[in-house]
Design an enzyme around this catalytic site. Structure first.
Site, short mmCIF file in Angstrom:
data_model
loop_
_atom_site.label_atom_id
_atom_site.label_comp_id
_atom_site.label_asym_id
_atom_site.label_seq_id
_atom_site.Cartn_x
_atom_site.Cartn_y
_atom_site.Cartn_z
N SER A 141 -21.74 -20.18 24.17
CA SER A 141 -22.41 -21.48 24.17
C SER A 141 -23.29 -21.64 25.39
O SER A 141 -23.00 -21.08 26.46
CB SER A 141 -21.33 -22.58 24.19
OG SER A 141 -21.89 -23.81 24.61
N TYR A 166 -14.34 -26.84 27.63
CA TYR A 166 -14.99 -26.15 26.51
C TYR A 166 -15.83 -24.98 27.06
O TYR A 166 -15.73 -23.85 26.60
CB TYR A 166 -15.87 -27.12 25.72
CG TYR A 166 -16.76 -26.44 24.70
CD1 TYR A 166 -16.20 -25.82 23.59
CD2 TYR A 166 -18.14 -26.41 24.86
CE1 TYR A 166 -17.01 -25.17 22.66
CE2 TYR A 166 -18.95 -25.77 23.93
CZ TYR A 166 -18.38 -25.16 22.83
OH TYR A 166 -19.18 -24.52 21.91
#
Length: 352
Positions: A141, A166
């Site tokens: 990501s 995350y």
């Protein structure tokens, strides 16, 4: 780079009922012959599961002749499930897209991220070790860049200051993959996705949430007073990147010490043109009016509120995707207006 012909291959796609996963499977159906595609998804209720069921229904309706499509409802964090899948199907290519997504949710629900993104990915790596694969492609990501000030973000930049759990789990995936590539000679490629959007996307993403709120007459909050810039990437561009990468695995070779040089790579996939959040929201409302989701005379100004930055968020994401262009001949090219138009039209047909 080692070329892989996807025709007649067995491919495992995790997160297959997800936004990117379902679009990837659809694309594989369309372009490759004789594949066996195994999809797994735990169908959790992080967002409305009916959307996941809708995506699966769409897949079931378009399986081409000669292609085998198997969907398994299961969790990648369950080791026995993953080992069983690898033993039964012996996938040659694995695309790991299953993950607990979302930056803000990770602040209140860390457990989901450790289970899915850490333990789940570890199970995939272990299975690839015991049942060797030709290529493991996995989703990382843009959030791994944290608060990096230098833009555009390059895969050569240091990424050891995550600002959300995350992001930390995604960076950990890259580290774990590197280690497995080195120790067990597993060709792996990580893809750092930049703000993916499009039809049947994730309802927790800004464009989708904004649309739901505006329809109800609620006020939308625009963070950092609208000074956020995001490298929005339309889902078809992401899928194009994934499919190209699947077909070119990092080469296995030996170093001077006679040991394997890790067949490992990481790429950015992003639009390469960061858009200001206010511009994004203006295009979105124009397209929602055009598609008939909102009325012509909708008073947009009355429904937006500029607010400060949220914890875990970053002001700008901006991809340097030159390496993807160099190695795979691809740069995302779908414009924001084009992509939001497709989203607005889908939203109209799905919800109204």
């Amino acid at each position: 780079m080692e070329k892989i012909d996807l025709n007649n291959k067995t491919t495992l796609v995790t997160g297959a009922a997800g936004f990117i996963g379902s679009n990837l499977v659809k694309r594989l159906f369309k372009d490759y012959k004789g594949m066996t595609i195994v999809g797994i998804d735990n169908m959790n209720d992080y967002y409305d599961p009916t959307l996941k069921e809708y995506r699966l229904q769409e897949l079931d309706n378009c399986v081409p002749e000669g292609t085998v499509w198997k969907f398994v409802k299961g969790d990648i964090a369950d080791k026995a499930t993953i080992d069983g899948l690898f033993e039964t199907y012996k996938p040659q290519v694995v695309v790991n897209l299953a993950a607990q997504a979302g930056v803000r949710y990770s602040i209140t629900n860390p457990d989901a991220y450790i289970q899915s993104n850490m333990i789940g990915f570890y199970n995939i790596l272990e299975a690839c070790r015991h049942h060797p694969v030709e290529h493991l492609v996995y989703a990382s990501s843009s959030s791994v860049y944290g608060g990096n000030k230098k833009v555009p973000f390059s895969t050569d930049d240091r990424v050891d200051n995550p600002v959300s759990l995350y992001a930390a789990t995604k960076k950990s995936n890259e580290l774990m993959a590197h280690c497995y590539s080195k120790l067990y000679d597993i060709p792996s490629t990580g893809l750092r996705f930049f703000t993916v959007y499009g039809p049947a996307g994730r309802p927790d993403m800004a464009y989708f949430g904004f649309t739901n709120k505006l329809l109800k007459g609620d006020t939308i909050q625009i963070f950092n007073y609208g000074n956020c810039r995001r490298d929005f990437t339309y889902v078809d561009d992401i899928v194009e990147g994934v499919v190209r990468v699947m077909q070119g695995a990092p080469e296995r070779k030996k170093g001077e010490d006679g040991l394997p040089v890790p067949p490992y790579a990481v790429y950015n996939i992003g639009g390469g043109q960061p858009e200001n959040l206010l511009d994004f929201v203006n295009i979105l409302q124009e397209e929602l009016v055009r598609a008939g989701v909102l009325p012509e005379d909708f008073d947009f100004e009355a429904h937006k509120q500029l607010v400060p930055m949220q914890p875990g968020d970053v002001p700008t994401t901006y991809a340097d995707a030159a390496a993807l262009e160099r190695d795979y001949g691809f740069t995302p090219k779908i414009t924001l207006r084009e992509g939001l138009r497709k989203f607005a039209e889908w939203y109209k047909s799905y919800y109204q």
